[in-house]
Design a protein around this motif. Structure first.
Motif, mmCIF file in Angstrom:
data_model
loop_
_atom_site.group_PDB
_atom_site.id
_atom_site.type_symbol
_atom_site.label_atom_id
_atom_site.label_comp_id
_atom_site.label_asym_id
_atom_site.label_seq_id
_atom_site.Cartn_x
_atom_site.Cartn_y
_atom_site.Cartn_z
ATOM 1 N N VAL A 79 -6.179 -0.674 4.634
ATOM 2 C CA VAL A 79 -4.731 -0.817 4.500
ATOM 3 C C VAL A 79 -4.195 -1.760 5.574
ATOM 4 C CG1 VAL A 79 -2.532 0.422 4.732
ATOM 5 C CG2 VAL A 79 -4.386 1.408 3.372
ATOM 6 N N ALA A 102 0.837 -1.203 0.000
ATOM 7 C CA ALA A 102 0.000 0.000 0.000
ATOM 8 C C ALA A 102 0.871 1.251 0.000
ATOM 9 C CB ALA A 102 -0.921 0.015 1.208
ATOM 10 N N GLU A 107 -4.553 3.894 -1.248
ATOM 11 C CA GLU A 107 -5.830 3.776 -0.546
ATOM 12 C C GLU A 107 -5.884 4.742 0.635
ATOM 13 O OE1 GLU A 107 -9.310 3.358 0.536
ATOM 14 O OE2 GLU A 107 -8.732 2.200 -1.242
ATOM 15 N N HIS A 108 -7.023 5.423 0.774
ATOM 16 C CA HIS A 108 -7.223 6.375 1.861
ATOM 17 C C HIS A 108 -7.728 5.717 3.136
ATOM 18 C CE1 HIS A 108 -6.613 10.362 -0.009
ATOM 19 N NE2 HIS A 108 -6.894 9.719 -1.118
ATOM 20 N N ASN A 109 -8.425 4.594 2.994
ATOM 21 C CA ASN A 109 -9.045 3.944 4.147
ATOM 22 C C ASN A 109 -7.985 3.140 4.909
ATOM 23 O OD1 ASN A 109 -10.476 2.043 5.810
ATOM 24 N ND2 ASN A 109 -12.323 2.499 4.632
ATOM 25 N N GLU A 158 -7.067 3.830 -5.339
ATOM 26 C CA GLU A 158 -8.164 4.118 -4.419
ATOM 27 C C GLU A 158 -9.378 3.213 -4.669
ATOM 28 O OE1 GLU A 158 -9.042 8.220 -3.767
ATOM 29 O OE2 GLU A 158 -6.998 8.855 -4.194
ATOM 30 N N MET A 188 -11.406 1.726 -2.809
ATOM 31 C CA MET A 188 -12.563 1.841 -1.914
ATOM 32 C C MET A 188 -13.236 3.213 -1.973
ATOM 33 S SD MET A 188 -12.291 -1.183 -0.780
ATOM 34 C CE MET A 188 -10.990 -2.408 -0.631
ATOM 35 N N SER A 198 -12.681 -5.670 -0.357
ATOM 36 C CA SER A 198 -11.474 -6.094 0.358
ATOM 37 C C SER A 198 -11.269 -7.599 0.210
ATOM 38 C CB SER A 198 -11.574 -5.730 1.844
ATOM 39 O OG SER A 198 -11.552 -4.344 2.032
ATOM 40 N N MET A 208 -1.320 -0.671 -4.225
ATOM 41 C CA MET A 208 -2.523 0.149 -4.202
ATOM 42 C C MET A 208 -2.321 1.452 -3.443
ATOM 43 S SD MET A 208 -5.141 -1.765 -1.567
ATOM 44 C CE MET A 208 -4.761 -1.974 0.181
#
Length: 251
Positions: free
Chosen positions: A211, A36, A205-207, A175, A177, A189, A203
């Motif tokens: 992660v 990530a 990813e903000h979440n 991103e 999600m 997921s 990836m």
């Protein structure tokens, strides 16, 4: 380069008219892992992705894929080598059926265009493989549905299916999600975990809970530079990382 490193950057730098968006990034992605790339807004995550998939040309630095220098390689050739970026280049045609969308992607691997005029029997081989891919992303029951009628989370699953149709060794998920509710996040997921079984995933990813659940390794960017790297347990306790996220609550 070690055989277990599928992707490596050395001194990767991108400057826009005096503004350095990415500075001296040394990234090493191990084969068969989920890696990530996170960081506060403006950290340079998307720029790194654009450099890796050749939508941007680096100001300086080197990109190696399986030991080969691909710094000057064109985007289409990078995709043919096995690096595919989902949600950006995997087009979903809204008025084609879910099944037809996957067929389009399968035909791209054969170097041809989608032949709308060809009889069904001529596409039978593609049909079988397309259905296998839809089964893999739990969309077989939606095969005949126009893609535009899919719920948002299922549409993302279709985009993963079209990406898998290109048979990537390295999937770049941008991103995945974004905009999803809790149920779709859980489903996506699980899907990412399943499709990563025999390939490598990088990836953005903000979440952070996603992660934490999915990633083997996390690279944290801040102002275009690597701030920290390692497993979530280690990175999340790093004082500099905690400071970078203070008051933001998310990547």
């Amino acid at each position: 380069m070690s055989e277990d490193i599928i992707l490596e950057t050395r001194g990767l730098t991108k400057e826009f008219k005096g503004f350095v968006a990415v500075r001296d990034v040394d990234l090493r992605v191990r084969r068969g892992t989920i890696h990530a790339l996170i960081g506060p807004n403006g950290a340079g995550k998307t720029t790194v992705f654009n450099l890796l998939t050749k939508f941007l040309i680096p100001t300086s630095g080197t990109i190696l894929y399986k030991g080969e220098d691909i710094t000057g390689t064109k985007p289409a050739d990078v995709a043919r080598k096995g690096i595919v970026r989902s949600f950006q280049i995997s087009a979903v045609f809204p008025h084609l059926s879910v099944l037809e969308n996957v067929r389009v992607a399968l035909q791209r691997t054969r170097g041809g265009n989608y032949d709308f005029w060809r009889p069904e029997r001529a596409l039978h081989g593609l049909h079988d493989r397309a259905m296998e891919l839809l089964e893999a992303v739990n969309l077989a029951d939606y095969a005949a549905l126009p893609a535009t009628e899919l719920p948002y989370g299922r549409k993302r699953a279709l985009e993963i299916a079209t990406t898998l149709a290109l048979d990537p060794e390295l999937m770049l998920l941008d991103e995945p999600m974004a905009g999803m509710g809790h149920e779709d996040i859980d489903r996506t997921s699980a899907l990412i975990l399943r499709v990563s079984a025999n390939r490598t995933v990088l990836m953005v990813e903000h979440n952070l809970s996603v992660v934490a659940d999915l990633s083997d390794t996390i690279t944290v960017l801040r102002r275009g530079e690597i701030l920290a790297e390692g497993p979530y347990e280690q990175v999340s306790k790093d004082p500099q990382v905690m400071e970078a996220y203070m008051g933001t609550g998310h990547a």
